[in-house]
Write a protein that holds these residues in place. Sequence first.
Motif, mmCIF file in Angstrom:
data_model
loop_
_atom_site.group_PDB
_atom_site.id
_atom_site.type_symbol
_atom_site.label_atom_id
_atom_site.label_comp_id
_atom_site.label_asym_id
_atom_site.label_seq_id
_atom_site.Cartn_x
_atom_site.Cartn_y
_atom_site.Cartn_z
ATOM 1 N N LYS A 10 2.801 1.220 3.502
ATOM 2 C CA LYS A 10 2.430 0.607 4.629
ATOM 3 C C LYS A 10 3.510 -0.392 5.477
ATOM 4 O O LYS A 10 3.272 -0.424 6.740
ATOM 5 N N TRP A 39 -2.147 5.557 16.602
ATOM 6 C CA TRP A 39 -1.742 5.903 15.213
ATOM 7 C C TRP A 39 -2.080 7.205 14.896
ATOM 8 O O TRP A 39 -2.927 7.689 15.052
ATOM 9 N N TRP A 42 0.927 -1.209 0.156
ATOM 10 C CA TRP A 42 -0.081 -0.054 -0.024
ATOM 11 C C TRP A 42 0.572 1.357 -0.028
ATOM 12 O O TRP A 42 1.423 1.513 1.039
ATOM 13 N N THR A 90 8.654 2.207 11.746
ATOM 14 C CA THR A 90 8.424 0.628 12.089
ATOM 15 C C THR A 90 7.098 0.459 11.638
ATOM 16 O O THR A 90 6.903 -0.881 12.030
ATOM 17 N N ASN A 91 6.208 1.058 11.437
ATOM 18 C CA ASN A 91 5.025 0.811 10.730
ATOM 19 C C ASN A 91 4.735 1.811 9.886
ATOM 20 O O ASN A 91 5.339 2.544 9.403
ATOM 21 N N GLY A 92 3.364 1.386 9.136
ATOM 22 C CA GLY A 92 3.016 2.203 7.941
ATOM 23 C C GLY A 92 3.064 3.586 7.993
ATOM 24 O O GLY A 92 2.725 4.468 9.228
ATOM 25 N N PHE A 135 -2.983 9.654 12.328
ATOM 26 C CA PHE A 135 -3.745 9.543 10.830
ATOM 27 C C PHE A 135 -3.548 10.575 9.949
ATOM 28 O O PHE A 135 -3.520 10.597 8.827
ATOM 29 N N ARG A 142 -9.197 12.060 11.556
ATOM 30 C CA ARG A 142 -8.818 11.489 10.293
ATOM 31 C C ARG A 142 -8.306 12.406 9.228
ATOM 32 O O ARG A 142 -7.639 11.975 8.310
ATOM 33 N N ILE A 184 -3.212 1.909 -3.749
ATOM 34 C CA ILE A 184 -2.689 0.789 -2.739
ATOM 35 C C ILE A 184 -2.364 -0.324 -3.390
ATOM 36 O O ILE A 184 -2.167 -1.419 -2.876
ATOM 37 N N HIS A 221 3.320 5.620 15.598
ATOM 38 C CA HIS A 221 3.101 6.798 16.777
ATOM 39 C C HIS A 221 4.215 7.928 16.622
ATOM 40 O O HIS A 221 4.109 8.703 17.672
ATOM 41 N N LEU A 245 2.043 5.043 11.597
ATOM 42 C CA LEU A 245 1.135 4.076 12.590
ATOM 43 C C LEU A 245 2.005 3.683 13.799
ATOM 44 O O LEU A 245 1.571 3.055 14.776
ATOM 45 N N ASP A 255 -5.430 8.672 16.795
ATOM 46 C CA ASP A 255 -6.638 7.924 17.055
ATOM 47 C C ASP A 255 -7.336 7.852 18.550
ATOM 48 O O ASP A 255 -8.299 7.329 18.809
#
Lengths: 422, 577, 399
Positions: free
Chosen positions: C36, C159, C18, C75-77, C161, C204, C388, C97, C95, C177
């Motif tokens: 992602k 997360w 993605w 370390t995340n999307g 956003f 969002r 994506i 943080h 994601l 979030d």
Amino acid sequence: MKTLCTPLEHVNRRLLLKGALTTAAGGALMNWGGLFNSDAMAKEVKKQGKHCILIWLQGGCSQFETFDMKVGRPTGGPFREISTNVAGARVCELMPGIAQKMDKLTVIRSMRTSQVDHGGGTYSMHTGWTRTPAVRFPEIGAIVAKYCGDVESNLPSFIKIGSGGGGAGLLGPQYDSFALDRDGGLPRNSASRFPAEQELRRHRLRNFVENQFAQDRSAEPIRVHQEAYDRARRLNNVRDRFELDAEWAKSRNNYGNSKIGRRMMTAARLVEAGVAFVEVRHTDYDFHGDNFEGHKALVPPMEHAWAALLEDLEARGLLDDTLVVWMGEIGRTPKINNRCGRDHYVRSWSTALAGGGVKGGLVYGESDKDGVDVKENKVTEGDLFATIYTALGVDPKTENFAGVRPIPLAQFGHRVVKDILI
Amino acid sequence: MTPILSLRVVQRLEVGHRCDFYTNSRLFRRRKLGALAMINRPFLLAVVAVCLIQSTSPGAEALRDTIHRHVDEAWKKNNVTPAPLTSDSEFVRRVYLDLLGVIPSYEEAVAFLDDAGSDKREKLVETLLADPRFGVHQSDVWDMVYFGRNPPGYGTNKRDGFKNWLRDQFNQNISYKKWAGDILRAEGNTVEQGVPMFFVQYKNAHEDATQAITQQFLGVQLQCARCHDHPFDKWSQLDFYGMAAFVARLQVVDVGKKKLTTFAIGEKNLGDVLFTGPASQQEVGQKGEPVKPKFLGGELLVEPELPKDVKDPRNFPSGKMPPKPKFSRKDQLAKWITSSNNPYFARAVANRIWGQFMGKGIVDPVDNLSGDNPASHPELLEAMTKSLVEHDFDLKWLIQEIVNSKPYQLASLGTVEDTNPGWFERARFRPLSAEELLESWVLATGYDDVLEASGKKPKSRFDVGAPWVYMKKYFGSPNDGVGNFQGGMHEHFYLNNGEIHQLISEGKGGLFEVLSKSEKPWEKRVEQLYLSVLSRHPNPKETKHFAEHLRAEGDLRNRLKEAIWALMTCSEFRFNH
Amino acid sequence: MQIKEPVQRWQLLFEGDWATSVVFLGGSRRIAAGNKLGEIFVWELPENPPGQSKAEKKDSEPPDFAPVRRLDGHTNGISQLRASSDGKTLISAGLDHTIRIWDVDASASGTEIVVVDQKNRERKARSKSSEEKEKILNAPGTQVETVAATHILKGHNGWIFSLGISADGKRLISGDDSSLSIVWDLTTKKEISRWRGHNHTWVRSAALSPDGKTAFTGEYGGKRDNFDIPAAQASLWNCEDGSLKLDLLKLWTPKVKDEARTDSYSYLTVWVKLLGRGLVCASFSPDGKILAVGQGGEGGGKIHLVDVESGKILRTLVGHRLGACDVTFSSDNQYVLSSGRDTTVRIWQVADGKEVAVLTKPLGAKYKDWMHSVAVSPNQEMVAAADIAGLVHVWQLKS
């Protein structure tokens, strides 16, 4: 000459034994609030045998977002793992409450079932059988009501909260569910439309009519009809058992301020009151699109309430006699589709059991590195239900009849998963 | 043929097969039967011979008398005291419900009760059999046999075509041989002809269709033999699949052109069951031959050789009627099943009709005429079967004979507790179906008159006084898996607190209005109440009690409603007895 | 901005499924995109694809070009990328943080050979002989320079956003979030203010006005329970102190009484008409007068053009068949560009709301996946969109 004794006489005697108050007119007033906390009451409940609470996750909760994490794999998704109070066991970061209750849980990660659609899956994960036109298989609640329920109780033995459908099938309508709606509201027409005095007057008139008819007749259906009438009517005595606003005010912080929290608390209170089986539904996990956001929204309040339920049952000494089953009708696909969702999947998914009869702190079965297939110890519907019945002290081979055909409780060829039973 | 059959039955009784699932009392009764049969075998044979002779000679005994004779013999042999004959009021209600599916109206009840004729019962039966409601009710009864409350298959919930067709078969008194065959031949479409709906239930489920057909038309339970040779009956998997082969080529075709869902049943030229024989008989590496059609307990079907170039589409195209195959296996099945020589067909329906009116079949359950399941009155069943065949499967005639027989007309009084006494020594109890309940309540309270007077009309036959879906759910199948009546809680929620109170309407033309406006003394009005709801006169105690209730100080409106309600919801109303 | 027969010049591959965000870095040939897995790649595109003149062979697939840098650390999307107008600073939110600040031209910490077109290789190899298969699958990868972030902003616990940047690149807003929004001073790397929106909602979308003084947040929470759906929100805030400036949703639904705003059953039918499944993208016009916000999810993806001063909806752009994913303005204030789940990138006129171009065919056809992010080059000649399926599409607006 046969006269049916008035049901009121039955009720009064029983109530006196239980230490309830009676009104002048002969109607009964249960002082239930006080009885909840008495040792005598608790012991009574324990003597009655086993209970079961089914937490039903409509739509199919994703195993990849709860117990079977595949972090870093293409099938894994964006959630990370957290450790639990069981060494080596890790769960999704969405479940901090359950992470501290893993010592009470047996998680089965190797479910392999046969029905991949909602209708078929809901049927097979309620009855333990695949639907066939020839037989009306009873759902688990009806079975537990029959084999573990207390016939004397004024409360129904099988209660559903926010869940519909199913049916007692070949066990007969006596074991059908008493279905509360999703806000805990009582079923259609279960409340008397008339003031008590009027209701009593017409009850007496009806009794007269029945006695006239039964005078010279002994056929069994007359008795069955009368007993069912009484049972339905007795519910008026226990309607306040379902008014739990005060209880909720006390418990809301523990269960989390959500509707699922309240439903689970209701289940705990009903079990405490002696109900054999309560099903609580949480909907809707069917995230064909936006799966991660969906689980982010639904899982935290559910798991918070579930952890609180286990805590509550244990604190009241009920957990050893109550089996808490956690499952949906299907799992979800390892592959993430182009709606950012997961579709239906039954080749490898997860359920969980806790409480009476099962070991805690156990993760049973395994899926492969991407969660595509079961690696070992697969558990089918028949296996799972046979294990549940065994945990409740009911022999899964027990037979009932559809016409001339004997139907055991659990499917032919089932395997009781002894490794997870105490 | 008959004496030999009886002998075989007798022999089996002597041997006394293992039958774990029978209750102890049944076992005891069977052994008793067997023992008695041993003692009386020669007598039995003689009786049978006499029966044979009698039923074929002119001036023969009427079936109703044959029925009485056999049942009476069994009473005497087993030292059973039957109940007395039923009262006129119990009779009129019972026979209206059994034949028309609704209680008699106040006027109809009074007319019958006041009739002084000695043959009034026979005349009433004749009148009712000619009433158009007869067909409607029998259609409801048989619809339950063929479809149950929740038939499988898409589109099977709306089956007016089928039900209307079935109603016409009964009202026009078409021979069962013909209309049963029509169902199996499944010609036409589900809207205009109706019959194909039977097979629509079993789309892509040929084994399920086989189970249903053998059970419902032949009274033979083959379902165990689907997966393994029957544990105690004589049927094997080859027998099951031999029958399944007849329906293996069927396909449900959507032929609807407009919005109306319409189906037809197409049959392919080729195709076989996916079964070649039990696992134990399979040879390694050999591809087995699919089981060919074979009549149950009979011969293989002789099929013509088809030309080599015969082909079928994978699926019949929707939107038009499918073509007929060059050779139809299903038609052969229909022919064999409905033949007068078929060893199961006539016997099964005779037994079923008997069970419908007498509470249980002579063989019980009514669709399990297994060799291992003995008849309580074997000669009677043979006699009925033979007569039915001779009368060309005229069900109306058979019903007439049964209903006019003495055993049918026994009272429901006495100390016998069985719902359906095995020696038929007392009238049976059966719960009214959801349809009967609703129609009877509507009639008793005059609710249809109320609706008419107010210019309203119900949306459909049953959407009155509660959503039909709810009524069907809670009154539709009040039995457990073996047919015992169980009152569910939800039934009583409705009866105690539900929309039934809507039916006790104060509207113009309703029973409430009639009774409250009447100037007659309360005792007279109580009588009218009882006749309207329970189709009988109240006894003096009842009259007194109800009059007191209604005369009491205050709240007459509710008191009168309660009086109506009590009679509508009591056991006497709930059951046919 | 001039649009005349737009044509796709590039289709850049990078694995990681993605592609979540894309930005131009200062010019029309420097692009950064995130995915992602948490990888951010930088491309420096030539004027023309090698061995090809401009706009040759329109029907064959647009050419690929390899990236030159990879920015490591998340370390995340990646959820959002923003860049300073000179293209030298890139800011990413993820994601995991964290928010990371990158100096795009910083010296590399190392090099690595990466394969960014694995799926493409597998697709090509499918129909070939095993010898050729080997050759394709084992072809050498691309060498990229790896770079680490210069700063990591920590302040969120969930997360992240949404991300928004002011025109001068000095201020940043991020939303997470737990309905927490933080305004950051990018020069000092410190928080200026923070506030929480409604319970159970997620921020969002978040955007800063060009002067950095006003912030917009769009909140949406998803389903918590049966009928326990918190209402989505749309709000304007003062960045200095985090106070609420305008409750836009309240402004847009004047007839609803305040008590009824918590009745999730009846209120739902009201706000869904305006906010769809929540406003998932937002952008201020370069002159700060208009705010564009887009509805997300699987309903229709309407884009509202809001007058910043009064809060009123000026006009609504209707066209996306499914939810919108991203929205941005052209630098001349004349056009709005939006990308959506219906796999299209649409260009609209601000003045009258008319749709003037659709850069792809909706759903199906060649593009099968959401266009998750869209960006316009500073000189308004090129448009980039990340989908994506793991592709970055680059169009030239005037052929």
